[in-house]
Design an enzyme around this catalytic site. Structure first.
Site, short mmCIF file in Angstrom:
data_model
loop_
_atom_site.label_atom_id
_atom_site.label_comp_id
_atom_site.label_asym_id
_atom_site.label_seq_id
_atom_site.Cartn_x
_atom_site.Cartn_y
_atom_site.Cartn_z
N CYS A 1 71.18 -34.62 55.43
CA CYS A 1 70.25 -34.32 54.33
C CYS A 1 69.55 -35.11 53.91
O CYS A 1 69.98 -36.08 53.13
CB CYS A 1 70.89 -33.31 53.48
SG CYS A 1 69.96 -32.50 52.06
N CYS B 1 62.94 -33.93 56.61
CA CYS B 1 63.70 -33.08 56.10
C CYS B 1 64.33 -32.59 57.21
O CYS B 1 63.73 -32.35 58.31
CB CYS B 1 63.24 -31.73 55.29
SG CYS B 1 64.31 -30.62 55.09
N1 DGL Z 1 67.92 -30.35 54.79
C1 DGL Z 1 67.66 -30.88 53.59
C2 DGL Z 1 66.96 -32.33 53.62
O1 DGL Z 1 66.88 -32.96 54.80
C3 DGL Z 1 67.46 -30.35 52.41
C4 DGL Z 1 66.73 -28.83 52.29
C5 DGL Z 1 66.77 -28.22 51.03
O2 DGL Z 1 67.91 -27.83 50.76
O3 DGL Z 1 65.81 -28.27 50.24
O4 DGL Z 1 66.31 -32.60 52.79
#
Ligand code: DGL
Length: 247
Positions: free
Chosen positions: A72, A177
């Site tokens: 993440c 993301c």
């Molecule tokens: N998948 C996540 C990232 O890479 C976060 C998405 C979220 O919860 O806003 O930033």
């Protein structure tokens, strides 16, 4: 003893990173934690994200994990330094927007960086951006896009991208993301054929190297356990489907 590797994200997006990891480290045991009850991380404060991530890290330590991967970008951008300071005895690797790859492989290209507001506005990302700025990049903060992907709102995603992405002749897109690699096709519908960059492979390689250096690669049988903080069985089903998909 075979100890697992813990992988965390605010939802199922981290599966895009896990797939890269499994390619390099196929014979390991994994625990994937989808914190969907707290999704999105991208619109939370640093303290709020820290609390969420800290809880998951404790969970992984209780499960005797040998390494933890932040699949993440937002969690990495906002919390990895503090979490590493707090838990010094465990390997912690985190994904970040692959902007250095633009510098290394596509420096002359007109680039779009897409990420959550939390990532785009973080000190960590701003430092990375200033270091590798190719003078031809647009930063696009995408509030709520990860949630639309998490909730499979396909029509809304299409509309969102149409309204949000400038019709400019971008040549490269950094997917900052881990949910965004799941909508590459929809992004191409707006921008045409384009080069995508994300940090999945880089994280996988870093993890492999660190496990090797620390003598932590045990040859075990591949296994994966899935946890979701909202106990949503549909999430589990989708997670395993995405994991099976070739791309
Ligand atoms: N998948 C996540 C990232 O890479 C976060 C998405 C979220 O919860 O806003 O930033």
């Amino acid at each position: 003893m075979n100890r697992p590797i813990g992988i965390l994200d605010s939802g199922i997006g981290g599966v895009t990173v896990l797939k890269e990891i499994i390619k390099l480290l196929p014979n390991q045991q994994y625990i994937y934690y989808s914190d969907s009850i707290n999704n999105p991380y991208g619109e939370k404060t640093k303290d709020e994200v820290f609390k969420c991530v800290d809880k998951i890290v404790k969970f992984f330590i209780d499960k005797n994990c040998k390494a933890i991967v932040f699949a993440c970008n937002t969690a990495t951008a906002l919390t990895i330094n503090e979490i590493r300071n707090k838990y010094k005895d465990i390997i912690i690797v985190g994904i970040e927007p692959a902007y250095k790859m633009i510098h290394d492989f596509a420096n002359n290209k007109k680039t779009l960086v897409m990420a959550t507001p939390g990532t785009i506005n973080s000190e960590k990302f701003i430092n990375l951006y200033n270091k590798y700025d190719n003078g031809n990049t647009m930063l696009l903060s995408c509030p709520s896009l990860a949630t639309l992907i998490e909730e499979e709102k396909d029509e809304e995603i299409k509309k969102y991208l149409q309204e949000k992405i400038p019709k400019d002749n971008f040549e490269a897109v950094v997917l900052g993301c881990t949910h965004y690699p799941l909508i590459k096709k929809q992004i191409e519908e707006i921008l045409g054929h384009i080069e995508f960059y994300d940090g999945g492979y880089g994280v996988a390689l870093r993890l492999k190297n660190l496990l090797e250096e620390n003598n932590l690669i045990s040859d075990s049988t591949y296994n994966i356990l899935f946890y979701d903080s909202s106990n949503n069985s549909d999430k589990e089903k989708r997670f395993y489907e995405l994991l099976k998909e070739r791309k």
